[in-house]
Scaffold this motif. Structure first.
Motif, mmCIF file in Angstrom:
data_model
loop_
_atom_site.group_PDB
_atom_site.id
_atom_site.type_symbol
_atom_site.label_atom_id
_atom_site.label_comp_id
_atom_site.label_asym_id
_atom_site.label_seq_id
_atom_site.Cartn_x
_atom_site.Cartn_y
_atom_site.Cartn_z
ATOM 1 N N THR A 150 46.795 34.195 4.525
ATOM 2 C CA THR A 150 45.354 34.354 4.700
ATOM 3 C C THR A 150 44.652 33.416 3.682
ATOM 4 O OG1 THR A 150 45.270 36.044 3.006
ATOM 5 C CG2 THR A 150 45.486 36.393 5.251
ATOM 6 N N THR A 151 45.219 32.719 2.718
ATOM 7 C CA THR A 151 44.331 31.746 1.776
ATOM 8 C C THR A 151 43.713 30.599 2.603
ATOM 9 O OG1 THR A 151 46.018 32.052 -0.091
ATOM 10 C CG2 THR A 151 44.770 30.181 -0.253
ATOM 11 N N HIS A 152 42.489 30.541 2.347
ATOM 12 C CA HIS A 152 41.618 29.549 3.013
ATOM 13 C C HIS A 152 41.722 28.133 2.149
ATOM 14 C CE1 HIS A 152 40.323 31.914 6.154
ATOM 15 N NE2 HIS A 152 39.918 33.158 5.196
ATOM 16 N N ILE A 170 51.620 23.927 -6.205
ATOM 17 C CA ILE A 170 51.407 23.298 -4.756
ATOM 18 C C ILE A 170 51.191 24.443 -3.905
ATOM 19 C CG2 ILE A 170 52.678 22.389 -2.814
ATOM 20 C CD1 ILE A 170 54.550 20.791 -4.476
ATOM 21 N N VAL A 171 49.892 24.435 -3.338
ATOM 22 C CA VAL A 171 49.364 25.687 -2.877
ATOM 23 C C VAL A 171 49.205 25.535 -1.155
ATOM 24 C CG1 VAL A 171 47.432 27.269 -2.400
ATOM 25 C CG2 VAL A 171 48.078 26.079 -4.790
ATOM 26 N N MET A 172 49.803 26.477 -0.674
ATOM 27 C CA MET A 172 49.734 26.719 0.845
ATOM 28 C C MET A 172 48.698 27.560 1.354
ATOM 29 S SD MET A 172 53.269 27.024 3.444
ATOM 30 C CE MET A 172 52.823 27.356 5.060
ATOM 31 N N GLY A 173 47.920 26.998 2.252
ATOM 32 C CA GLY A 173 46.909 27.813 2.963
ATOM 33 C C GLY A 173 46.490 27.339 4.184
ATOM 34 N N LEU A 228 47.804 19.989 -3.968
ATOM 35 C CA LEU A 228 48.016 20.168 -5.208
ATOM 36 C C LEU A 228 46.730 20.386 -5.986
ATOM 37 C CD1 LEU A 228 49.534 16.882 -5.486
ATOM 38 C CD2 LEU A 228 51.025 18.919 -5.625
ATOM 39 N N VAL A 229 47.073 21.706 -6.721
ATOM 40 C CA VAL A 229 45.827 22.493 -7.804
ATOM 41 C C VAL A 229 46.353 22.558 -9.005
ATOM 42 C CG1 VAL A 229 44.521 24.265 -7.939
ATOM 43 C CG2 VAL A 229 45.271 23.825 -5.478
ATOM 44 N N PRO A 230 45.696 21.626 -9.962
ATOM 45 C CA PRO A 230 46.184 21.599 -11.294
ATOM 46 C C PRO A 230 45.553 23.231 -11.917
ATOM 47 C CG PRO A 230 44.852 19.731 -10.835
ATOM 48 C CD PRO A 230 44.736 20.553 -9.616
#
Length: 404
Positions: free
Chosen positions: A151-153, A182-185, A202-204
């Motif tokens: 559900t991550t937007h 590395i974020v999956m949304g 990619l999220v630092p």
């Protein structure tokens, strides 16, 4: 299929076995002592950095990457017996050789799907062992066994993506050297194809709006040596659009590409864990007496040890066959075998470790032997990278399809 290891594999096996005996196993108690004296339990003990330096010096570095431009250039079949060796010390040896998850999968993603700037900024320091990373997919609010449930937007706002969501059991995220997620949304939550709704960005770690909230335990263990498993909150965290990995809608496919090698790497190391359990069982059995004779003379103990040896030999052959198929026909061609080892290996190794714990009595569940921690790791792998039941469902459908 040739069952003999080639010359390069034999050379690396000999070097790695010597490295384990000379450096890794003696470092296990040292790492625990040093960790107890650290300001934070998540800091890296000095001996780990010493092991990493020695592994690099000996050429035992990035063995997992088949791309010779970035790694050792080994095939899956060549890497399998090496990963098994490191599995004998799963909380130290993979890190020492820069072959520890989740960094391995993240490096594979960046090498395969990252652009030039992403590889320079994040892949190169990961390859050098200078930073760590995490892969943020699993969520507490949904059944994450179905990755389409997330559900991550990830919403686009001009030249930026805005990430909002809550993740947990994000491996490695407690490590202060973890610099990148590395974020999956979902970038297209209402899209008609549920497997094209997801993307990866990619999220630092130091991005405003990113909070590593707490460490998640596994049977009471916080897995300090691995970097922990964390709950991470993304509260309108903003990153440039250039941080997209691959293309919008490509997240599900990238996740599947990432998890294939990861599953077999875990199974390779699990065999090493089982081998260590058998060794500990045998040493215990010949050193302890009960009811007038050595435990090694008790029929039930002999059965446990014999069954464990048969099981490990079966598992190793299946893993090697899977590695060989991945090398010759690709991950898709080895789909059935990848799922088979993912189902069979953790389950069987948990059983072997359970018998080893039983043989050690109270010591088996204590901190004086590695068995309890090994058990926690192996049991977790019946859930990680997809729970057993998901793989059973998929494998059964593939078998039944032949008859429908």
């Amino acid at each position: 299929m040739d069952f003999a290891f080639d010359a390069r594999t034999e050379e690396l096996r000999a070097k790695l076995l010597a490295f384990m005996d000379e450096y890794v196993h003696p470092a296990e108690p040292v790492a625990e002592e040093q960790r107890a004296a650290l300001a934070s339990p998540w800091d890296t003990p000095a001996v780990v950095e010493e092991l990493k330096a020695e592994a690099r010096r000996q050429g035992l570095w990035n063995l997992f990457l088949p791309d010779a431009e970035y790694g050792a250039g080994l095939t899956n079949l060549q890497y399998a017996p090496l990963a098994e060796i490191t599995g004998r010390s799963p909380h130290l040896a993979p890190t020492a050789t820069n072959c520890a998850a989740p960094d391995t999968g993240n490096m594979e993603v960046l090498a395969q799907f990252g652009n030039e700037q992403q590889r320079k900024q994040w892949l190169e320091p990961l390859l050098a062992g200078e930073i760590r990373s995490a892969f943020a997919m699993t969520e507490p609010e949904v059944a994450s066994s179905d990755a389409t449930n997330i559900t991550t937007h990830i919403e686009r706002d001009g030249d930026e993506y805005v990430i909002t969501g809550r993740k947990w059991y994000i491996s490695g995220a407690m490590n202060p050297d973890c610099r990148i997620f590395i974020v999956m949304g979902k970038t297209d939550p209402d899209g008609p194809d549920i497997r094209r709704q997801q993307s990866m960005v990619l999220v630092p770690r130091d991005t405003p709006g990113v909070t590593v909230r707490r460490a998640m335990q596994v049977f009471g263990y916080e897995d300090h040596s691995h970097g922990g498993h964390a709950e991470v909150v993304f509260d309108h965290a903003r990153v440039p659009v250039s941080n997209l990995v691959g293309e919008e809608g490509g997240g599900f496919a990238i996740a599947q590409a990432r998890l294939g090698p990861g599953r077999i790497h875990h199974c390779m190391r699990l065999i090493g864990m089982a081998e260590r359990a058998i060794e500990l069982m045998c040493r215990r059995a010949v050193s302890r007496n009960a009811f007038g004779k050595a435990l090694a003379q008790q029929g039930v103990v002999q059965n446990w040890i014999a069954d464990a040896r048969v099981t490990v030999e079966q598992l190793r052959l299946l893993v090697l066959k899977t590695a060989w198929l991945m090398d010759t026909v690709g991950n898709k061609g080895a789909h059935t075998e990848i799922q088979a080892i993912k189902i069979a290996t953790p389950r069987a190794v948990v059983g072997i470790l359970d018998r080893a714990i039983q043989l050690h009595g109270a010591g088996g569940v204590s901190q004086d032997f590695p068995l309890a921690e090994l058990y926690a790791s192996a049991r977790t792998l019946m859930l990680a990278d997809g729970p057993d039941e998901v793989h059973q469902r998929s494998l059964a459908r593939r078998e039944l399809k032949k008859y429908l």
